[in-house]
Design a protein around this motif. Structure first.
Motif, short mmCIF file in Angstrom:
data_model
loop_
_atom_site.label_atom_id
_atom_site.label_comp_id
_atom_site.label_asym_id
_atom_site.label_seq_id
_atom_site.Cartn_x
_atom_site.Cartn_y
_atom_site.Cartn_z
N GLU A 66 4.96 -1.44 -11.50
CA GLU A 66 4.10 -0.29 -11.15
C GLU A 66 3.70 -0.27 -9.69
N VAL A 123 5.69 2.02 -7.31
CA VAL A 123 5.80 3.42 -7.69
C VAL A 123 4.63 4.22 -7.13
N ASN A 124 4.92 5.32 -6.46
CA ASN A 124 3.90 6.31 -6.14
C ASN A 124 4.58 7.65 -5.90
N GLU A 125 3.84 8.71 -5.88
CA GLU A 125 4.42 10.05 -5.84
C GLU A 125 4.62 10.59 -4.43
N THR A 126 4.27 9.80 -3.41
CA THR A 126 4.36 10.33 -2.04
C THR A 126 5.39 9.58 -1.18
N THR A 127 5.24 8.28 -1.01
CA THR A 127 6.07 7.56 -0.03
C THR A 127 7.15 6.69 -0.66
N SER A 128 6.96 6.25 -1.89
CA SER A 128 7.97 5.41 -2.54
C SER A 128 9.18 6.26 -2.94
N LYS A 182 9.20 7.74 -8.00
CA LYS A 182 8.00 8.51 -8.36
C LYS A 182 7.44 8.12 -9.72
N SER A 183 8.22 7.35 -10.46
CA SER A 183 7.79 6.92 -11.79
C SER A 183 8.47 5.60 -12.12
N ASN A 223 0.84 -1.19 0.00
CA ASN A 223 0.00 0.00 0.00
C ASN A 223 0.88 1.24 0.00
N GLU A 224 0.27 2.38 -0.25
CA GLU A 224 1.04 3.61 -0.38
C GLU A 224 1.81 3.97 0.89
N ASP A 225 1.24 3.63 2.06
CA ASP A 225 1.91 4.00 3.31
C ASP A 225 2.82 2.90 3.86
#
Length: 315
Positions: free
Chosen positions: A294, A297-302, A305-306, A127-129
């Motif tokens: 994919e 990859v995320n724009e906040t915690t990973s 960012k791409s 998950n993102e967090d």
């Protein structure tokens, strides 16, 4: 059999064809039977990972074969991997893997991904967090400690770009013996092979057939008309042609099929010889990476960012 092995940068020999044990859904009895059949066919390299959930089945099948006397532990090359939630303590993670396997050591222990996740993330898609800051220097020191303690005979990495390999070598006391990455005729990894070759790091190809049958895999490799035409010319299968291509590049391959006919077919790739014009045809194929990552990859915690960040533009 020596011709079917590669000598790694630490002098240890590794079989050029490995038997992959990832499957979904994971069925212990099916996996154990597949390993039993693989041993009878001559497979000696077995590839597992904590996140696959197959370590207990792999260990049980191999230990049973050793107990029965059909194979000796020294004949087996066993690979497992450090999951991303265990970067804080590779030694404890490997000790747990060894308990899962019922083994005193593994032959190869790989950093599965250049990603650090929180300690409780025991699932493949975070998950993102779930991300934490990656401190690869600390991770690699833990991997080197695993080696020092005799918990493994070799250490290496998986899914590392050229840039990440170069960064690791800036501080590593022991260089990785292997970089296990996606590689097949539609994703040829030329730059990475050059980088690893320069540093005497062996490239091992996972999904050398494109991962057909996996949740994320594709039949693009085995169904490609050019590969099929080369196979027809040699009276072989497209799978054998794709595997022979990777072997001809000096790489080993990790193949995953529990179907006995395909298992025999895969190991039969050693008998195939490709011609210069075949290799030329391979080089003209449009490239396509299948395992793009994919989910990391995320724009906040990973840290990535791409997709381009993850692979350092080797995509």
């Amino acid at each position: 059999m020596r011709s079917k092995e590669v000598r790694l940068n630490n002098g240890i020999r590794m079989p050029l064809i490995g038997f992959g044990t990832y499957s979904y859904p994971n069925n212990r009895n099916t996996t154990e039977l597949a390993i039993y059949n693989a041993l009878k066919m001559g497979y000696r390299h077995f590839d597992t990972a904590k996140i696959y959930g197959s370590e207990p089945a792999v260990g049980n099948a191999l230990n049973e074969a050793i107990f029965e006397g059909s194979v000796e532990r020294e004949e087996i090359f066993l690979t497992s991997k450090l999951w991303s939630s265990d970067h804080h303590d590779p030694v404890s993670a490997l000790k747990q893997t060894l308990r899962n396997l019922g083994m005193e050591y593994v032959d190869m222990y790989l950093v599965h991904w250049p990603v650090n996740l929180k300690p409780w993330v025991n699932y493949a898609v975070p998950n993102e967090d779930d991300f934490e800051k990656l401190d690869l220097e600390t991770t690699w020191a833990g991997m080197e400690k695993c080696l020092e303690l005799g918990l493994c005979r070799c250490i290496g990495v998986s899914n590392f770009s050229s840039k990440k390999i170069e960064g690791l070598l800036d501080f590593a006391s022991t260089p990785p013996a292997v970089n296990q990455v996606e590689m097949h005729p539609l994703w040829r990894q030329r730059k990475l092979r050059e980088t690893c070759g320069h540093h005497k790091i062996h490239v091992s190809a996972y999904s050398p057939l494109g991962g057909p049958g996996n949740l994320w895999g594709s039949r693009a490799v085995v169904d490609h008309p050019i590969i099929q035409s080369i196979a027809l010319k040699h009276k072989a299968t497209s799978a054998q042609v794709a595997l022979r291509w990777a072997l001809s590049k000096g790489s080993s391959v990790i193949v995953k099929s529990f179907n006995q006919e395909r298992m025999k077919e895969n190991i039969g790739s050693f008998g195939l010889r490709l011609e210069d014009e075949d290799m030329f045809d391979f080089d003209q194929l449009e490239e396509r990476k299948i395992m793009r990552g994919e989910f990391l990859v995320n724009e906040t915690t990973s840290p990535y960012k791409s997709i381009e960040d993850l692979w350092d533009y080797e995509i």
